[in-house]
Write a protein that holds these residues in place. Structure first.
Motif, PDB file in Angstrom:
ATOM      1  N   MET A  25       1.126  -0.917   0.081  1.00 22.91           N
ATOM      2  CA  MET A  25       0.417  -0.070  -0.264  1.00 22.91           C
ATOM      3  C   MET A  25       0.622   0.936   0.281  1.00 22.91           C
ATOM      4  O   MET A  25       0.458   2.249  -0.134  1.00 22.91           O
ATOM      5  N   THR A  26       2.391   1.205   0.560  1.00 23.51           N
ATOM      6  CA  THR A  26       2.973   2.542   0.832  1.00 23.51           C
ATOM      7  C   THR A  26       3.799   2.649  -0.699  1.00 23.51           C
ATOM      8  O   THR A  26       3.628   3.393  -1.370  1.00 23.51           O
ATOM      9  N   ARG A  27       4.074   1.286  -1.725  1.00 23.14           N
ATOM     10  CA  ARG A  27       4.400   2.284  -2.626  1.00 23.14           C
ATOM     11  C   ARG A  27       2.956   2.125  -3.885  1.00 23.14           C
ATOM     12  O   ARG A  27       3.473   3.156  -4.572  1.00 23.14           O
ATOM     13  N   VAL A  28       1.947   2.117  -3.248  1.00 19.68           N
ATOM     14  CA  VAL A  28       1.017   1.871  -4.551  1.00 19.68           C
ATOM     15  C   VAL A  28       0.718   3.395  -3.665  1.00 19.68           C
ATOM     16  O   VAL A  28       0.455   4.594  -5.215  1.00 19.68           O
ATOM     17  N   ALA A  29       0.578   3.663  -3.033  1.00 26.27           N
ATOM     18  CA  ALA A  29       0.515   5.636  -2.313  1.00 26.27           C
ATOM     19  C   ALA A  29       1.617   6.496  -2.815  1.00 26.27           C
ATOM     20  O   ALA A  29       0.989   6.954  -3.821  1.00 26.27           O
ATOM     21  N   LEU A  30       2.430   6.391  -3.200  1.00 23.20           N
ATOM     22  CA  LEU A  30       3.870   7.011  -3.445  1.00 23.20           C
ATOM     23  C   LEU A  30       3.777   6.954  -5.117  1.00 23.20           C
ATOM     24  O   LEU A  30       3.501   7.665  -5.687  1.00 23.20           O
ATOM     25  N   ALA A  31       3.236   5.994  -5.788  1.00 23.70           N
ATOM     26  CA  ALA A  31       3.497   5.791  -7.220  1.00 23.70           C
ATOM     27  C   ALA A  31       1.695   6.687  -8.151  1.00 23.70           C
ATOM     28  O   ALA A  31       1.989   7.302  -8.467  1.00 23.70           O
ATOM     29  N   ALA A  32       0.899   6.837  -6.691  1.00 25.15           N
ATOM     30  CA  ALA A  32      -0.547   7.886  -6.814  1.00 25.15           C
ATOM     31  C   ALA A  32      -0.119   8.673  -6.865  1.00 25.15           C
ATOM     32  O   ALA A  32      -1.292   9.355  -7.277  1.00 25.15           O
ATOM     33  N   LYS A  34       2.151  10.357  -7.299  1.00 20.80           N
ATOM     34  CA  LYS A  34       3.136  11.447  -8.569  1.00 20.80           C
ATOM     35  C   LYS A  34       2.263  11.353  -9.646  1.00 20.80           C
ATOM     36  O   LYS A  34       2.438  11.822 -10.803  1.00 20.80           O
ATOM     37  N   MET A  35       0.926  10.520 -10.165  1.00 20.38           N
ATOM     38  CA  MET A  35       0.858  10.517 -11.335  1.00 20.38           C
ATOM     39  C   MET A  35      -1.573  11.149 -10.343  1.00 20.38           C
ATOM     40  O   MET A  35      -1.935  11.806 -11.672  1.00 20.38           O
TER      41      MET A  35
END
Length: 78
Positions: A25-32, A34-35
């Motif tokens: 979830m942390t990795r997804v949060a960072l990607a989200a 950025k987008m």
């Protein structure tokens, strides 16, 4: 696999434990972030459910959702 239903792309993920789910979830949060496109999600222990739709477009699935879904797929394989 992502499924399109009720104007959302939806996918459920299962991990070995809560720590792995939270790290994902942390990795997804960072990607989200950025987008600048943020998911609706829920987490219970080792399970994460993600739903994507574009609020600015009237809560329907757009290319932004497909791009974030593809990025999430890459993150889950890491």
């Amino acid at each position: 696999m992502w499924q399109e239903q009720d104007n959302q792309l939806t996918r459920e993920f299962t991990f070995a434990n809560f720590s792995e789910a939270f790290a994902f979830m942390t990795r997804v949060a960072l990607a989200a972030e950025k987008m600048d496109h943020h998911p609706w999600w829920s987490n219970v222990y080792n399970q994460v459910t993600i739903k994507l739709s574009t609020h600015d477009a009237g809560n329907v699935v757009t290319e932004k959702d497909h791009k974030l879904a593809a990025q999430i797929d890459k993150l889950v394989s890491q």
